[in-house]
Design an enzyme around this catalytic site. Structure first.
Site, PDB file in Angstrom:
ATOM      1  N   LYS A 243       0.831  -1.207   0.000  1.00  0.00           N
ATOM      2  CA  LYS A 243       0.000   0.000   0.000  1.00  0.00           C
ATOM      3  C   LYS A 243       0.866   1.258   0.000  1.00  0.00           C
ATOM      4  O   LYS A 243       2.042   1.236   0.330  1.00  0.00           O
ATOM      5  CB  LYS A 243      -1.003  -0.040   1.152  1.00  0.00           C
ATOM      6  CG  LYS A 243      -2.118  -1.069   0.824  1.00  0.00           C
ATOM      7  CD  LYS A 243      -3.361  -0.930   1.638  1.00  0.00           C
ATOM      8  CE  LYS A 243      -4.425  -1.868   1.048  1.00  0.00           C
ATOM      9  NZ  LYS A 243      -5.563  -2.078   1.930  1.00  0.00           N
ATOM     10  N   ARG A 282      -3.163 -10.223   4.466  1.00  0.00           N
ATOM     11  CA  ARG A 282      -3.518 -10.318   3.042  1.00  0.00           C
ATOM     12  C   ARG A 282      -2.371  -9.708   2.254  1.00  0.00           C
ATOM     13  O   ARG A 282      -2.112  -8.523   2.369  1.00  0.00           O
ATOM     14  CB  ARG A 282      -4.834  -9.560   2.817  1.00  0.00           C
ATOM     15  CG  ARG A 282      -5.328  -9.533   1.390  1.00  0.00           C
ATOM     16  CD  ARG A 282      -6.589  -8.674   1.288  1.00  0.00           C
ATOM     17  NE  ARG A 282      -7.063  -8.620  -0.080  1.00  0.00           N
ATOM     18  CZ  ARG A 282      -6.605  -7.765  -0.992  1.00  0.00           C
ATOM     19  NH1 ARG A 282      -5.645  -6.899  -0.674  1.00  0.00           N
ATOM     20  NH2 ARG A 282      -7.091  -7.777  -2.206  1.00  0.00           N
TER      21      ARG A 282
HETATM   22  N1  PMM Z   1      -7.493  -3.720   0.069  1.00  0.00           N
HETATM   23  C1  PMM Z   1      -7.628  -3.848  -1.260  1.00  0.00           C
HETATM   24  C2  PMM Z   1      -8.442  -4.855  -1.792  1.00  0.00           C
HETATM   25  N2  PMM Z   1      -9.098  -5.724  -0.982  1.00  0.00           N
HETATM   26  N3  PMM Z   1      -9.611  -6.485   1.207  1.00  0.00           N
HETATM   27  C3  PMM Z   1      -9.477  -6.345   2.532  1.00  0.00           C
HETATM   28  N4  PMM Z   1     -10.119  -7.199   3.367  1.00  0.00           N
HETATM   29  N5  PMM Z   1      -8.745  -5.339   3.078  1.00  0.00           N
HETATM   30  C4  PMM Z   1      -8.076  -4.443   2.309  1.00  0.00           C
HETATM   31  O1  PMM Z   1      -7.419  -3.538   2.879  1.00  0.00           O
HETATM   32  C5  PMM Z   1      -8.166  -4.561   0.889  1.00  0.00           C
HETATM   33  C6  PMM Z   1      -8.967  -5.615   0.367  1.00  0.00           C
HETATM   34  C7  PMM Z   1      -6.833  -2.875  -2.107  1.00  0.00           C
HETATM   35  O2  PMM Z   1      -6.207  -3.282  -3.226  1.00  0.00           O
HETATM   36  P1  PMM Z   1      -5.150  -4.531  -3.517  1.00  0.00           P
HETATM   37  O3  PMM Z   1      -6.002  -5.738  -3.823  1.00  0.00           O
HETATM   38  O4  PMM Z   1      -4.363  -4.200  -4.740  1.00  0.00           O
HETATM   39  O5  PMM Z   1      -4.313  -4.744  -2.321  1.00  0.00           O
END
Ligand code: PMM
Length: 314
Positions: A243, A282
């Site tokens: 991020k 994640r």
């Molecule tokens: N951030 C993104 C996508 N999905 N899901 C959860 N649970 N928490 C998050 O902070 C989150 C998410 C942002 O984009 P990315 O898939 O490229 O990391």
């Protein structure tokens, strides 16, 4: 003998698609390890994801990337078909499902445990039908009230992410008195909607929503205080991978680190989150975070109290 023809977890994104020879038994949420923090691998099936450059825009390359993460040891593969980055183009529910469903089916058939990263109840339901086991909703239930009914009906684990506004407005809504306490209070409020719909405590997994209506200082403050979220009594997921706030921290000569240069910092966040008892992280780089959680588990082997609770068990 391995059920795949190609060596798993290795090779560039352009390596040949592993050929599935023998389906594995379906993985289940209750069989996930409870003695360490889990690693959820990110699989964005989008042409415009900020962090993987849209490399996995077709089902075949996405399945291959998902299998590489699975065989590298990811506990969960998080499949999403709509970018959530600020200003990203909206995708129709039909297009979102066209992207994710074949990928989910193939990964589940290979034995992976899959979560569906969606803000739409219809896509979440179709994904569960295709074999996904967990709903990951970054809208934090702010978009579709039907989501709460689906969570209750399906009894699936549900990742409730804190967010204010939408992709276009969230950056202007990052005002908090005390960010950890305010986020916890707002999540507790949304949790009431889930309970009112009939969802149970064990189904709910909390996510502070790093970068969603948070400025850089607030992201760090949330990471410093994940115990405030854990005090609500649920599993906590930390999603910091690649991020922007990590890129800013790693600025060299006025130039922020690019997404692909943020994996070591991500692994550092993983190690500390695991040490503090996060249920899962994640991440894009599964191998580095798996190493980090293994190290943390040797130093602080006690999982968070909610880590072993399984929906439907109480
Ligand atoms: N951030 C993104 C996508 N999905 N899901 C959860 N649970 N928490 C998050 O902070 C989150 C998410 C942002 O984009 P990315 O898939 O490229 O990391």
């Amino acid at each position: 003998m391995d059920s795949l023809a190609a060596a798993p977890g290795t090779g560039p994104a352009t390596s040949p698609l592993p050929v599935l020879r023998k389906p594995r038994p379906a993985a289940s949420f209750k069989d996930l390890p409870t003695d360490r923090t889990l690693v959820m691998g990110i699989l964005n099936v989008t042409p415009d994801s900020f962090s993987d450059g849209g490399r996995h825009s077709t089902a075949d390359t996405a399945v291959a990337a998902g299998l590489r993460m699975f065989y590298a040891g990811a506990d969960i593969i998080d499949v999403g078909g709509e970018s959530t980055r600020p200003g990203a183009a909206e995708v129709s529910v039909e297009e979102e499902q066209r992207r994710v469903l074949p990928v989910i089916e193939a990964l589940v058939k290979a034995g992976a445990l899959v979560s569906i990263d969606t803000m739409h109840a219809a896509t979440a339901e179709a994904a569960l039908d295709a074999g996904a086991a967990i709903i990951n909703d970054v809208s934090g239930l702010t978009l579709e009230p039907e989501m709460a009914e689906l969570v209750a009906r399906s009894k699936a684990p549900y990742i409730l992410t804190h967010r204010r506004g939408d992709a276009n407005t969230m950056d202007s809504l990052a005002e908090y008195r005390n960010v950890a306490q305010d986020v916890a209070a707002e999540l507790a409020g949304v949790r009431e909607q889930l309970y009112a719909a009939g969802a149970t405590e064990e189904q709910i997994i909390l996510d502070p929503g790093l970068g969603f209506a948070k400025n850089e200082a607030q992201n760090w403050e949330l990471l410093q205080n994940i115990d405030v979220l854990q005090a609500l009594g649920h599993k906590v997921l930390v999603a910091a991978s690649r991020k922007r706030f990590l890129g800013s921290l790693l600025t060299v000569a006025g130039k922020a680190a690019q997404p692909l240069e943020r994996d070591a910092a991500t692994a550092a966040v993983t190690a500390i989150s695991a040490y503090r008892g996060a249920w899962a992280v994640r991440v894009h780089d599964v191998g580095a975070s798996l190493d980090a959680v293994k190290v943390a588990a040797r130093i602080a082997p006690v999982p968070c109290p909610a880590a072993s609770a399984v929906p439907g068990d109480s």
